[in-house]
Motif scaffolding. Structure first.
Motif, short mmCIF file in Angstrom:
data_model
loop_
_atom_site.label_atom_id
_atom_site.label_comp_id
_atom_site.label_asym_id
_atom_site.label_seq_id
_atom_site.Cartn_x
_atom_site.Cartn_y
_atom_site.Cartn_z
N HIS A 7 29.36 69.59 -116.79
CA HIS A 7 30.01 68.68 -115.84
C HIS A 7 30.40 69.37 -114.54
CE1 HIS A 7 34.47 69.50 -116.54
NE2 HIS A 7 33.90 70.20 -117.48
N LYS A 8 30.20 70.70 -114.45
CA LYS A 8 30.46 71.38 -113.18
C LYS A 8 29.28 71.23 -112.22
CE LYS A 8 34.42 72.79 -113.22
NZ LYS A 8 34.95 74.02 -113.03
N ILE A 9 28.17 70.64 -112.71
CA ILE A 9 26.99 70.50 -111.83
C ILE A 9 26.53 69.03 -111.80
CG2 ILE A 9 26.22 72.89 -112.14
CD1 ILE A 9 24.02 71.73 -114.03
N HIS A 39 29.03 72.75 -126.99
CA HIS A 39 29.47 71.41 -126.59
C HIS A 39 30.43 71.44 -125.41
CE1 HIS A 39 28.16 71.04 -130.88
NE2 HIS A 39 27.33 70.25 -130.23
N SER A 40 30.55 72.55 -124.72
CA SER A 40 31.34 72.65 -123.47
C SER A 40 31.32 74.09 -122.96
CB SER A 40 32.80 72.23 -123.71
OG SER A 40 33.44 73.15 -124.58
N GLY A 41 31.78 74.25 -121.74
CA GLY A 41 31.96 75.59 -121.20
C GLY A 41 33.06 76.32 -121.96
N ALA A 69 30.27 81.80 -115.35
CA ALA A 69 29.61 81.39 -114.11
C ALA A 69 29.67 79.87 -113.93
CB ALA A 69 28.16 81.87 -114.10
N ALA A 70 30.63 79.22 -114.62
CA ALA A 70 30.69 77.75 -114.56
C ALA A 70 30.78 77.25 -113.12
CB ALA A 70 31.87 77.24 -115.38
N ASP A 71 31.50 77.97 -112.28
CA ASP A 71 31.66 77.51 -110.90
C ASP A 71 30.71 78.19 -109.92
OD1 ASP A 71 34.05 76.17 -112.00
OD2 ASP A 71 34.34 75.76 -109.86
C1 LIG Z 1 35.52 78.41 -114.54
C2 LIG Z 1 35.52 77.48 -115.69
N1 LIG Z 1 35.11 77.94 -116.88
C3 LIG Z 1 35.07 77.15 -117.96
C4 LIG Z 1 35.44 75.83 -117.89
C5 LIG Z 1 35.40 74.99 -119.13
O1 LIG Z 1 34.30 74.15 -119.11
P1 LIG Z 1 34.34 72.77 -119.93
O2 LIG Z 1 35.20 71.84 -119.15
O3 LIG Z 1 32.90 72.37 -120.02
O4 LIG Z 1 34.93 73.09 -121.25
C6 LIG Z 1 35.88 75.31 -116.67
C7 LIG Z 1 36.32 73.89 -116.62
O5 LIG Z 1 36.53 73.25 -115.69
C8 LIG Z 1 35.92 76.15 -115.55
O6 LIG Z 1 36.36 75.71 -114.37
#
Ligand SMILES: Cc1ncc(COP(=O)(O)O)c(C=O)c1O
Length: 407
Positions: free
Chosen positions: A223-225, A86-88, A199-201
């Motif tokens: 939400h990063k994309i 449910h999130s990064g 690799a979120a960014d």
């Molecule tokens: C590099 C990085 N990893 C992980 C996350 C966490 O992702 P989320 O906001 O979906 O929890 C972020 C959030 O901005 C991030 O910049």
């Protein structure tokens, strides 16, 4: 914007143009993505994806299609190796805590190596695991541009190392790590060490081939994309064993209990389609805007430091600058009055007035870190947005410097 705020701004002669650069904290979700999600709330696939009826199957179908698409864009052969969370943040927690929980008593080593500029959703679970299970967490230093030097990494990774987590692209200063060299060092020093990358960014900004790079685990975030927030994913290679730190009823995901958020997964899928439909063109377009913004500010405003590298080793969408003799928080408010929305210090912890650990790690002094502003761009920005920003930022900085205690 509400009518009241609009009237207030008008009465102060403040321009109505708005440019949103705070994509680090969260971005807007484009109409196409919203439209892709809506049917899954009430028209189709609103059932539980593990239940055997038509509405459940429709839900399962979109979850699988999303896995297939994500796998394809990352060079992963088996889409089943993707776990939706449910999130990064949850994906990072699953990677770090889940791996250490499962392998804590297997004699595979006691050392966890992460870079000093990781997102806090890596550093905090690693520290938590050290408190719970006695692992030793080691932060690898970075150079002044945020690079992990593979030669230095050699001194941190050893036979006692069980897990290494180093991100591909830094979320604050845009440094693109030399990830292949980093992985080669880890695997050649200790082939049993597991390598995770956040690799979120990086996802949708640089090409990633997970299997070619021999990555064991990898995190991405919706939400990063320009996808919805509240959805993330973790790739876990078949032979990497995790135990979920989350307990509850299992659904499609055997590692992350709870019913999958199917509408958000459908939105994530649409965002991936958009970001990968014209990858090179989009990245180049944003890179040109980035360079125009960065050069334009440096030309117009004195006493500005660039945080992170310049050129090709900086991700296309990141501009992070420290305005000396200016309080970053004050500048975010000043720019916001002119319709420009940015974040200061650490975006993810900007409500905490602590200087960003990333900026401190690259050697910025406290006041330089506090004067930092992060602009994050995307293909939804236009050249006129950059022109307006270049017109506005110098005046805002000048005004704040005039009233600054650091004069
Ligand atoms: C590099 C990085 N990893 C992980 C996350 C966490 O992702 P989320 O906001 O979906 O929890 C972020 C959030 O901005 C991030 O910049």
């Amino acid at each position: 914007m509400s009518r009241k705020v609009k009237e207030l701004l008008e009465s102060h002669g403040i321009p109505q143009k708005e440019v949103y650069f705070d994509l680090e904290n969260s971005g807007f979700v484009p109409d196409e993505v919203v439209e892709a999600m809506i049917p899954y709330f009430n028209k189709k696939g609103f059932g539980h994806p593990s239940i055997t009826h038509r509405v459940g199957w429709e839900a399962l179908e979109v979850v699988y299609e999303a896995k297939e698409l994500v796998a394809k864009t990352l060079g992963i052969r088996n889409p089943e190796n993707i776990v939706f969370t449910h999130s990064g943040t949850e994906a990072n927690n699953l990677a770090i805590l889940g791996f250490l929980l499962k392998n804590r008593d297997k004699g595979r080593g006691k050392k966890v190596v992460v870079s000093a500029i990781e997102h806090l959703s890596i550093i905090f679970p690693a520290r938590f695991a050290s408190e719970l299970f006695g692992f030793k967490v080691v932060l690898v230093p970075v150079d002044r541009e945020g690079f992990v030097d593979p030669e230095i990494l050699k001194y941190y990774v050893d036979k006692d190392t069980i897990l290494v987590s180093i991100q591909m692209v830094n979320h604050e200063i845009g440094t693109i790590q030399r990830i292949k060299d980093i992985i080669d060092i880890v695997k050649s020093t200790n082939p049993d060490a597991v390598f995770h990358t956040d690799a979120a960014d990086a996802y949708s900004w640089i090409p990633i081939d997970v299997e070619k790079l021999d990555i064991d685990m990898l995190t991405i975030s919706g939400h990063k994309i320009h996808g919805p927030r509240g959805v993330g994913a973790l790739y876990v290679r078949e032979d990497v064993e995790l135990e979920s730190p989350l307990k509850g009823q299992l659904s499609v995901e055997k590692l992350w209990p709870g019913v999958e958020n199917v509408p958000l997964i459908a939105g994530f899928k649409k965002a991936v389609e958009i970001m990968f439909s014209n990858f090179d063109y989009r990245v180049n377009y944003v890179k040109n805007l980035r360079d125009k913004l960065m050069k334009g500010i440096l030309d117009r405003v004195p006493e500005v430091l660039v945080n992170g590298p310049m050129g090709d080793m900086r991700v296309a969408n990141n501009v992070n600058l420290s305005f000396l003799r200016v309080e970053g928080e004050a500048l975010t408010v000043e720019l916001s009055l002119h319709g420009i929305y940015v974040s200061s210090g650490s975006a993810c912890s900007s409500r905490v007035l602590e200087p960003s650990h990333v900026l401190l790690a690259i050697g910025r002094k406290h006041e330089e870190a506090h004067g930092s502003i992060l602009f994050k761009l995307s293909h939804y920005h236009r050249e006129e947005d950059i022109d307006y920003t270049l017109d506005t930022v110098p005046k805002a900085v000048e005004r704040l410097r005039k009233i600054s205690a650091w004069r």
